[in-house]
Design an enzyme around this catalytic site. Structure first.
Site, PDB file in Angstrom:
ATOM      1  N   VAL A  39       0.836  -1.210   0.000  1.00  0.00           N
ATOM      2  CA  VAL A  39       0.000   0.000   0.000  1.00  0.00           C
ATOM      3  C   VAL A  39       0.873   1.263   0.000  1.00  0.00           C
ATOM      4  O   VAL A  39       0.617   2.218  -0.736  1.00  0.00           O
ATOM      5  CB  VAL A  39      -0.903   0.017   1.257  1.00  0.00           C
ATOM      6  CG1 VAL A  39      -1.619   1.337   1.393  1.00  0.00           C
ATOM      7  CG2 VAL A  39      -1.902  -1.122   1.208  1.00  0.00           C
ATOM      8  N   ASP A  40       1.894   1.257   0.815  1.00  0.00           N
ATOM      9  CA  ASP A  40       2.788   2.413   0.965  1.00  0.00           C
ATOM     10  C   ASP A  40       3.412   2.792  -0.383  1.00  0.00           C
ATOM     11  O   ASP A  40       3.401   3.973  -0.793  1.00  0.00           O
ATOM     12  CB  ASP A  40       3.881   2.013   1.982  1.00  0.00           C
ATOM     13  CG  ASP A  40       4.505   3.193   2.692  1.00  0.00           C
ATOM     14  OD1 ASP A  40       4.125   4.335   2.386  1.00  0.00           O
ATOM     15  OD2 ASP A  40       5.382   2.965   3.540  1.00  0.00           O
ATOM     16  N   SER A 125      -1.265  -3.974   8.315  1.00  0.00           N
ATOM     17  CA  SER A 125      -0.434  -5.040   8.915  1.00  0.00           C
ATOM     18  C   SER A 125      -0.610  -6.432   8.315  1.00  0.00           C
ATOM     19  O   SER A 125       0.110  -7.351   8.706  1.00  0.00           O
ATOM     20  CB  SER A 125      -0.627  -5.153  10.437  1.00  0.00           C
ATOM     21  OG  SER A 125       0.028  -4.101  11.119  1.00  0.00           O
ATOM     22  N   THR A 126      -1.558  -6.594   7.363  1.00  0.00           N
ATOM     23  CA  THR A 126      -1.825  -7.959   6.877  1.00  0.00           C
ATOM     24  C   THR A 126      -0.965  -8.378   5.690  1.00  0.00           C
ATOM     25  O   THR A 126      -1.133  -9.485   5.183  1.00  0.00           O
ATOM     26  CB  THR A 126      -3.302  -8.122   6.469  1.00  0.00           C
ATOM     27  OG1 THR A 126      -3.584  -7.224   5.381  1.00  0.00           O
ATOM     28  CG2 THR A 126      -4.230  -7.865   7.634  1.00  0.00           C
ATOM     29  N   TYR A 129       3.743  -7.210   7.175  1.00  0.00           N
ATOM     30  CA  TYR A 129       3.800  -7.302   8.638  1.00  0.00           C
ATOM     31  C   TYR A 129       3.165  -8.568   9.200  1.00  0.00           C
ATOM     32  O   TYR A 129       3.247  -8.831  10.413  1.00  0.00           O
ATOM     33  CB  TYR A 129       3.214  -6.050   9.290  1.00  0.00           C
ATOM     34  CG  TYR A 129       4.153  -4.857   9.273  1.00  0.00           C
ATOM     35  CD1 TYR A 129       5.416  -4.933   8.692  1.00  0.00           C
ATOM     36  CD2 TYR A 129       3.793  -3.642   9.853  1.00  0.00           C
ATOM     37  CE1 TYR A 129       6.281  -3.836   8.668  1.00  0.00           C
ATOM     38  CE2 TYR A 129       4.646  -2.549   9.845  1.00  0.00           C
ATOM     39  CZ  TYR A 129       5.885  -2.652   9.250  1.00  0.00           C
ATOM     40  OH  TYR A 129       6.737  -1.561   9.251  1.00  0.00           O
TER      41      TYR A 129
HETATM   42  N1  AR6 Z   1      -4.826  -1.228  -2.208  1.00  0.00           N
HETATM   43  C1  AR6 Z   1      -5.402  -1.890  -1.166  1.00  0.00           C
HETATM   44  N2  AR6 Z   1      -4.775  -2.874  -0.493  1.00  0.00           N
HETATM   45  C2  AR6 Z   1      -3.531  -3.195  -0.881  1.00  0.00           C
HETATM   46  C3  AR6 Z   1      -2.859  -2.542  -1.949  1.00  0.00           C
HETATM   47  C4  AR6 Z   1      -3.571  -1.512  -2.622  1.00  0.00           C
HETATM   48  N3  AR6 Z   1      -3.025  -0.836  -3.635  1.00  0.00           N
HETATM   49  N4  AR6 Z   1      -1.602  -3.081  -2.075  1.00  0.00           N
HETATM   50  C5  AR6 Z   1      -1.503  -4.044  -1.124  1.00  0.00           C
HETATM   51  N5  AR6 Z   1      -2.655  -4.121  -0.414  1.00  0.00           N
HETATM   52  P1  AR6 Z   1       1.213  -4.011   3.221  1.00  0.00           P
HETATM   53  P2  AR6 Z   1       1.685  -3.902   6.124  1.00  0.00           P
HETATM   54  C6  AR6 Z   1      -3.003  -4.986   0.738  1.00  0.00           C
HETATM   55  O1  AR6 Z   1       2.328  -4.970   3.026  1.00  0.00           O
HETATM   56  O2  AR6 Z   1       1.487  -5.374   6.279  1.00  0.00           O
HETATM   57  C7  AR6 Z   1       5.434  -1.507   3.488  1.00  0.00           C
HETATM   58  O3  AR6 Z   1       6.663  -1.775   2.886  1.00  0.00           O
HETATM   59  C8  AR6 Z   1      -2.136  -6.204   0.985  1.00  0.00           C
HETATM   60  O4  AR6 Z   1      -2.596  -7.298   0.205  1.00  0.00           O
HETATM   61  O5  AR6 Z   1       1.041  -2.880   2.263  1.00  0.00           O
HETATM   62  O6  AR6 Z   1       1.035  -2.981   7.121  1.00  0.00           O
HETATM   63  C9  AR6 Z   1       5.506  -0.358   4.478  1.00  0.00           C
HETATM   64  O7  AR6 Z   1       6.474   0.582   4.138  1.00  0.00           O
HETATM   65  C10 AR6 Z   1      -2.336  -6.437   2.467  1.00  0.00           C
HETATM   66  O8  AR6 Z   1      -3.529  -7.178   2.720  1.00  0.00           O
HETATM   67  O9  AR6 Z   1       1.254  -3.325   4.691  1.00  0.00           O
HETATM   68  C11 AR6 Z   1       5.846  -1.055   5.771  1.00  0.00           C
HETATM   69  O10 AR6 Z   1       7.248  -1.230   5.902  1.00  0.00           O
HETATM   70  C12 AR6 Z   1      -2.543  -5.022   3.039  1.00  0.00           C
HETATM   71  O11 AR6 Z   1      -2.815  -4.200   1.901  1.00  0.00           O
HETATM   72  C13 AR6 Z   1       5.177  -2.376   5.642  1.00  0.00           C
HETATM   73  O12 AR6 Z   1       5.034  -2.632   4.252  1.00  0.00           O
HETATM   74  C14 AR6 Z   1      -1.350  -4.464   3.808  1.00  0.00           C
HETATM   75  O13 AR6 Z   1      -0.138  -4.874   3.232  1.00  0.00           O
HETATM   76  C15 AR6 Z   1       3.798  -2.368   6.256  1.00  0.00           C
HETATM   77  O14 AR6 Z   1       3.260  -3.671   6.187  1.00  0.00           O
END
Ligand code: AR6
Length: 181
Positions: A39-40, A125-126, A129
């Site tokens: 997402v980030d 976080s899913t 993380y």
């Molecule tokens: N729109 C909606 N959901 C999404 C998208 C999108 N464009 N892309 C991914 N997801 P994550 P975290 C889902 O890894 O676990 C980063 O590097 C994905 O499938 O984005 O909180 C940050 O910089 C998952 O279910 O976030 C931190 O270092 C959810 O969004 C770290 O990752 C969250 O996945 C944070 O990890």
């Protein structure tokens, strides 16, 4: 799927958070606010460099786990980005549920402070993380429901789930909340 808590609507959709037409979009950030994947990465790519410049300038210390900070939204159609820092899953006994709920709650507080009527959350976080999806659904939806029931705003909280598995997990929990209330 849509459920009302008082006057507030909680909505689940499957899709990409960067394309949501809402007042505030929530980013799943890290505590250094350093950017990354998931997402980030998607949010910073779409928003453009002004957002990272702003967070570097306003939050040089980053943001603690379990909280969130606000910035403008660059090229996104939203007005604000709330950069939320969820916990890394370490088995569940290290305070992860409270930290995840704190991150959601702080975003909702920021939404009220910034007079947002609508806010879109990812499943914080899913991804990287490692928070189990069914537990994340339960803990995040409980936090949102409790806030809406006590504060009565914002009007719309949308969860944007990236795939069918995530959508199903959130839908099951939200469904069980409607039975209960
Ligand atoms: N729109 C909606 N959901 C999404 C998208 C999108 N464009 N892309 C991914 N997801 P994550 P975290 C889902 O890894 O676990 C980063 O590097 C994905 O499938 O984005 O909180 C940050 O910089 C998952 O279910 O976030 C931190 O270092 C959810 O969004 C770290 O990752 C969250 O996945 C944070 O990890």
């Amino acid at each position: 799927m849509r459920v009302k808590f008082g006057e507030c609507l909680v909505e689940l959709v499957q899709g990409d958070i960067t394309s949501q037409q809402v007042d505030a979009i929530v980013n799943a950030a890290n505590s250094q606010l350093a950017g990354g994947g998931g997402v980030d990465g998607a949010i910073h790519r779409m928003a453009g460099p002004s957002v990272m410049e702003e967070t570097d300038r306003r939050y040089p210390e980053g943001c603690p786990t379990g909280s969130a900070v606000a910035s403008t939204a660059g090229n996104l159609s939203a007005k604000h980005i709330f950069h939320a820092v969820g916990p890394v899953w370490r088995g569940g006994n290290g305070g992860e549920p409270g930290q995840l709920q704190g991150a959601y709650r702080r975003c909702l507080e920021l939404a009220v402070e910034h007079e947002c009527e609508s806010i879109a959350f990812p499943a914080i976080s899913t991804g990287v993380y490692g928070y189990p999806m069914d537990l994340a659904a339960e803990h995040s939806l409980t936090s949102v429901r409790d806030f809406l029931q006590s504060q009565g705003q914002p009007s719309l909280v949308r969860f944007v789930l990236f795939n069918g598995g995530a959508f199903g997990a959130y839908a099951r929990v939200l469904e069980s909340m409607t039975d209960a209330h």
